[in-house]
Scaffold this motif. Structure first.
Motif, PDB file in Angstrom:
ATOM      1  N   GLU A 172       0.828  -1.219   0.000  1.00  0.00           N
ATOM      2  CA  GLU A 172       0.000   0.000   0.000  1.00  0.00           C
ATOM      3  C   GLU A 172       0.860   1.266   0.000  1.00  0.00           C
ATOM      4  N   ARG A 173       2.087   1.177   0.568  1.00  0.00           N
ATOM      5  CA  ARG A 173       2.936   2.374   0.671  1.00  0.00           C
ATOM      6  C   ARG A 173       4.138   2.329  -0.285  1.00  0.00           C
ATOM      7  N   ALA A 174       4.211   1.288  -1.101  1.00  0.00           N
ATOM      8  CA  ALA A 174       5.425   1.065  -1.898  1.00  0.00           C
ATOM      9  C   ALA A 174       5.805   2.255  -2.771  1.00  0.00           C
TER      10      ALA A 174
ATOM     11  N   LEU B  72      10.445   2.501  15.313  1.00  0.00           N
ATOM     12  CA  LEU B  72      11.249   2.974  16.449  1.00  0.00           C
ATOM     13  C   LEU B  72      10.757   4.335  16.944  1.00  0.00           C
ATOM     14  N   ASP B  73      10.298   5.192  16.017  1.00  0.00           N
ATOM     15  CA  ASP B  73       9.914   6.543  16.450  1.00  0.00           C
ATOM     16  C   ASP B  73       8.537   6.593  17.112  1.00  0.00           C
ATOM     17  N   THR B  74       7.904   5.450  17.306  1.00  0.00           N
ATOM     18  CA  THR B  74       6.715   5.409  18.165  1.00  0.00           C
ATOM     19  C   THR B  74       7.103   5.055  19.605  1.00  0.00           C
TER      20      THR B  74
ATOM     21  N   ALA C 135      -4.288   7.078  11.905  1.00  0.00           N
ATOM     22  CA  ALA C 135      -3.485   6.264  10.982  1.00  0.00           C
ATOM     23  C   ALA C 135      -2.259   5.708  11.691  1.00  0.00           C
ATOM     24  N   GLY C 136      -2.136   6.021  12.982  1.00  0.00           N
ATOM     25  CA  GLY C 136      -0.977   5.539  13.745  1.00  0.00           C
ATOM     26  C   GLY C 136       0.185   6.498  13.695  1.00  0.00           C
ATOM     27  N   GLY C 137      -0.119   7.791  13.489  1.00  0.00           N
ATOM     28  CA  GLY C 137       0.971   8.756  13.354  1.00  0.00           C
ATOM     29  C   GLY C 137       0.908   9.894  14.355  1.00  0.00           C
TER      30      GLY C 137
ATOM     31  N   LYS D  22       6.222  13.447  14.813  1.00  0.00           N
ATOM     32  CA  LYS D  22       7.480  12.964  14.207  1.00  0.00           C
ATOM     33  C   LYS D  22       7.224  12.297  12.871  1.00  0.00           C
ATOM     34  N   CYS D  23       6.159  11.500  12.782  1.00  0.00           N
ATOM     35  CA  CYS D  23       5.887  10.819  11.504  1.00  0.00           C
ATOM     36  C   CYS D  23       5.724  11.808  10.366  1.00  0.00           C
ATOM     37  N   CYS D  24       5.234  12.997  10.691  1.00  0.00           N
ATOM     38  CA  CYS D  24       4.977  14.000   9.643  1.00  0.00           C
ATOM     39  C   CYS D  24       6.229  14.786   9.287  1.00  0.00           C
TER      40      CYS D  24
HETATM   41  C1  LIG Z   1       6.052   6.817  13.923  1.00  0.00           C
HETATM   42  N1  LIG Z   1       5.153   6.604  12.941  1.00  0.00           N
HETATM   43  C2  LIG Z   1       3.980   6.174  13.410  1.00  0.00           C
HETATM   44  C3  LIG Z   1       5.573   6.804  11.719  1.00  0.00           C
HETATM   45  N2  LIG Z   1       6.725   7.062  11.560  1.00  0.00           N
HETATM   46  N3  LIG Z   1       4.800   6.695  10.680  1.00  0.00           N
HETATM   47  C4  LIG Z   1       3.419   6.633  10.614  1.00  0.00           C
HETATM   48  C5  LIG Z   1       3.031   5.667   9.591  1.00  0.00           C
HETATM   49  C6  LIG Z   1       1.588   5.363   9.599  1.00  0.00           C
HETATM   50  C7  LIG Z   1       1.184   4.415   8.528  1.00  0.00           C
HETATM   51  N4  LIG Z   1      -0.236   4.228   8.569  1.00  0.00           N
HETATM   52  C8  LIG Z   1       1.870   3.069   8.615  1.00  0.00           C
HETATM   53  O1  LIG Z   1       1.387   2.195   9.329  1.00  0.00           O
HETATM   54  O2  LIG Z   1       2.896   2.860   7.963  1.00  0.00           O
END
Ligand SMILES: CN(C)C(=N)NCCC[C@H](N)C(=O)O
Length: 263
Positions: free
Chosen positions: A87-89, A163-165, A250-252, A255-257
């Protein structure tokens, strides 16, 4: 200290698929609110004196707002992302093309890695997560490319898939982290490297409080992470809360942004 960041407006933001435990495609998402929250984050960085570049969002890539996953940039070298999920490729090549156009030295990855989601510069070395998204082989690739030691950390909880979560680099010599996201051996490594770390609680982690951006003093973090903000302040950091509730779906988080561009 002033930083340079790359961000991507969430024009096409949605939760259309589930690739982490936070994502529920049946739950409503307010795309307008996501844009408004992202815009406040963007403006916040500018008000803090940082430089922010923008990459154009692409239709069909709802997670492209999470720029931190697009690459890892250290010493002007760009290690491209290769996403685990199809989905993210297409995000990986899009981010790499942007850096190429800007004149950076770009390197396409041979191994699955999700950029700064799992590879974080901490002083002179890199901390790298594996176990859920980024492959161990990518750690070796990053070490070879950047010529910096890579410290492998095993992630064990699917909620903390990057890791950044689970860990924030606060300064060249200190971090905040949630021990429960790491294997016992990796917890021991972190204790050894960072005896003065800020230890996050399960509640801090559950609001993705560790998905934070530090410039060495000011720490932009989700406003829901109130206890973590107090813990950071008690160690001399300045917490800067920001509401990212819609992106959390979306789990972000902040930092993710935010992809740091180290020219
Ligand atoms: C630390 N986080 C959470 C991130 N660095 N990226 C968010 C990615 C969210 C995306 N729906 C996924 O699951 O890849």
């Amino acid at each position: 200290m002033s930083r340079r960041y790359l961000m991507c407006r969430p024009t096409y933001f949605a939760v259309d698929y589930a690739i982490n435990p936070w994502m529920d495609p049946t739950a409503p998402v307010d795309a307008g609110l996501a844009v408004a929250q992202w815009t406040r984050l963007h403006e916040l960085y500018l008000s803090l004196g940082h430089t922010v570049d923008l990459i154009d969002p692409l239709p069909g890539l709802p997670d492209m707002v999470f720029a931190a996953n697009g690459a890892t940039v250290v010493d002007g070298k760009v290690y491209g992302a290769q996403f685990r999920h199809p989905e993210r490729a297409d995000e990986g090549p899009a981010y790499l093309a942007w850096f190429d156009q800007q004149g950076f030295d770009v390197y396409a990855a041979k191994s699955v890695n999700e950029g700064e989601g799992d590879i974080l510069l901490a002083g002179e070395h890199l901390l790298a997560g594996t176990g859920l998204r980024t492959e161990l082989a990518a750690h070796a690739e990053a070490q070879e490319l950047f010529g910096r030691p890579v410290i492998t950390l095993q992630l064990v909880d699917p909620r903390y898939y990057h890791l950044d979560t689970a860990l924030t680099v606060l300064s060249p010599t200190n971090v905040a982290y949630y021990p429960g996201a790491f294997s016992p051996g990796s917890q021991a490594v972190l204790r050894r490297l960072y005896p003065d770390a800020v230890i996050a609680t399960a509640a801090d982690a559950a609001v993705l409080g560790l998905n934070a951006v530090s410039d060495g003093h000011r720490v932009v973090l989700p406003s829901a992470a109130t206890r973590l903000a107090e813990a950071l302040a008690s160690k001399g950091f300045q917490p800067v809360p920001v509401d990212v509730s819609e992106l959390h779906k979306a789990g972000g988080g902040p930092k993710c942004c935010t992809l740091e561009v180290r020219a």
